[in-house]
Write a protein that holds these residues in place. Structure first.
Motif, PDB file in Angstrom:
ATOM      1  N   ALA A  48       0.751  -1.217   0.053  1.00 54.30           N
ATOM      2  CA  ALA A  48       0.098   0.168  -0.057  1.00 54.30           C
ATOM      3  C   ALA A  48       0.928   1.577   0.043  1.00 54.30           C
ATOM      4  O   ALA A  48       0.691   1.751  -0.842  1.00 54.30           O
ATOM      5  N   SER A  49       1.588   1.830   1.137  1.00 56.11           N
ATOM      6  CA  SER A  49       2.669   2.622   0.937  1.00 56.11           C
ATOM      7  C   SER A  49       3.750   2.529  -0.507  1.00 56.11           C
ATOM      8  O   SER A  49       3.798   3.866  -1.320  1.00 56.11           O
ATOM      9  N   TYR A  50       3.844   1.636  -1.024  1.00 55.03           N
ATOM     10  CA  TYR A  50       4.554   2.005  -2.039  1.00 55.03           C
ATOM     11  C   TYR A  50       3.613   1.967  -2.974  1.00 55.03           C
ATOM     12  O   TYR A  50       4.225   2.707  -4.040  1.00 55.03           O
ATOM     13  N   ILE A  51       2.964   1.620  -3.740  1.00 56.47           N
ATOM     14  CA  ILE A  51       1.750   1.942  -4.548  1.00 56.47           C
ATOM     15  C   ILE A  51       1.224   3.440  -4.400  1.00 56.47           C
ATOM     16  O   ILE A  51       1.209   4.271  -5.108  1.00 56.47           O
ATOM     17  N   GLU A  52       0.543   3.549  -3.006  1.00 53.26           N
ATOM     18  CA  GLU A  52      -0.418   5.031  -2.996  1.00 53.26           C
ATOM     19  C   GLU A  52       1.459   6.138  -3.256  1.00 53.26           C
ATOM     20  O   GLU A  52       1.047   7.106  -3.757  1.00 53.26           O
TER      21      GLU A  52
END
Length: 156
Positions: free
Chosen positions: A149-153
Motif C-alpha cells: 500500500a505504501s509503495y503504490i500510494e
C-alpha cells in the motif's frame, strides 16, 4: 499435507490494475514483499504462467527470528500458477529448508477487488507448512500488504 489456511487483507488506494502490476514487477516486489524486519532480493524472474521467481529474504536481526534456509535467510521458490489480470494471482511457494516442518508447497492466492477508488487485496495461504507459526505468518502477510500500500500510494 497440512490443511491450515492463513489470511490477511488490506484496502489499497489504487485501482486493481496498479496493484496487479506491482505484483508482477521484479523491482517493485523487492521493495514491498519483504515483511518488516527483512529485506529481499530476487535471483530469478519469469513473470508468466508456469514461470516464477526465487527470492532470498534476509533477516535484519537474525537473532530475533532464525531463518528457515540459514541462520539469517529464508529462500523461497515461487511459481506463478495462475495469472488473471487484474483480479487474481495464484502462486505456489516452496521454502528451501532442511527442517521437514517447512517442507511442502504452500499456495498463495491474491484476490484484488475494486472498492470505490481503491482495491481490496486479500491474500489466502493454503497448505501452510506446520513450521510456520500462524500468527507470525499472518502478521508477515499484513506487513507485506502495508508495504505494498505504501509503495503504490507513494507513486500516486
Amino acid at each position: 499435507m497440512n490443511n491450515r489456511t492463513d489470511r490477511a487483507g488490506r484496502l489499497i488506494s489504487a485501482p486493481p490494475a496498479a496493484v496487479y502490476d506491482a505484483l508482477l514487477d521484479r523491482e517493485s516486489l523487492e521493495m514491498w514483499l519483504p515483511p518488516e524486519g527483512m529485506r529481499g532480493h530476487v535471483e530469478r524472474w519469469d513473470p508468466r504462467p508456469g514461470g516464477g521467481f526465487r527470492m532470498v529474504l534476509t533477516y535484519l536481526d537474525p537473532a530475533e527470528s532464525p531463518g528457515k534456509t540459514s541462520d539469517a535467510t529464508d529462500v523461497v521458490d515461487v511459481e506463478f500458477a495462475q495469472l488473471v489480470p487484474p483480479t487474481r494471482l495464484v502462486q505456489r511457494a516452496v521454502f528451501e529448508a532442511d527442517d521437514p516442518s517447512y517442507a511442502g508447497t504452500m499456495t498463495m492466492t491474491w484476490h484484488l477487488a475494486p472498492v470505490g477508488d481503491g482495491t481490496e487485496v486479500t491474500v489466502t495461504a493454503t497448505d501452510v507448512p506446520p513450521g510456520i507459526d500462524q500468527a507470525v505468518h499472518e502478521a508477515g502477510i499484513a506487513s507485506s500488504l502495508a508495504n505494498l500500500a505504501s509503495y503504490i500510494e507513494a507513486r500516486g
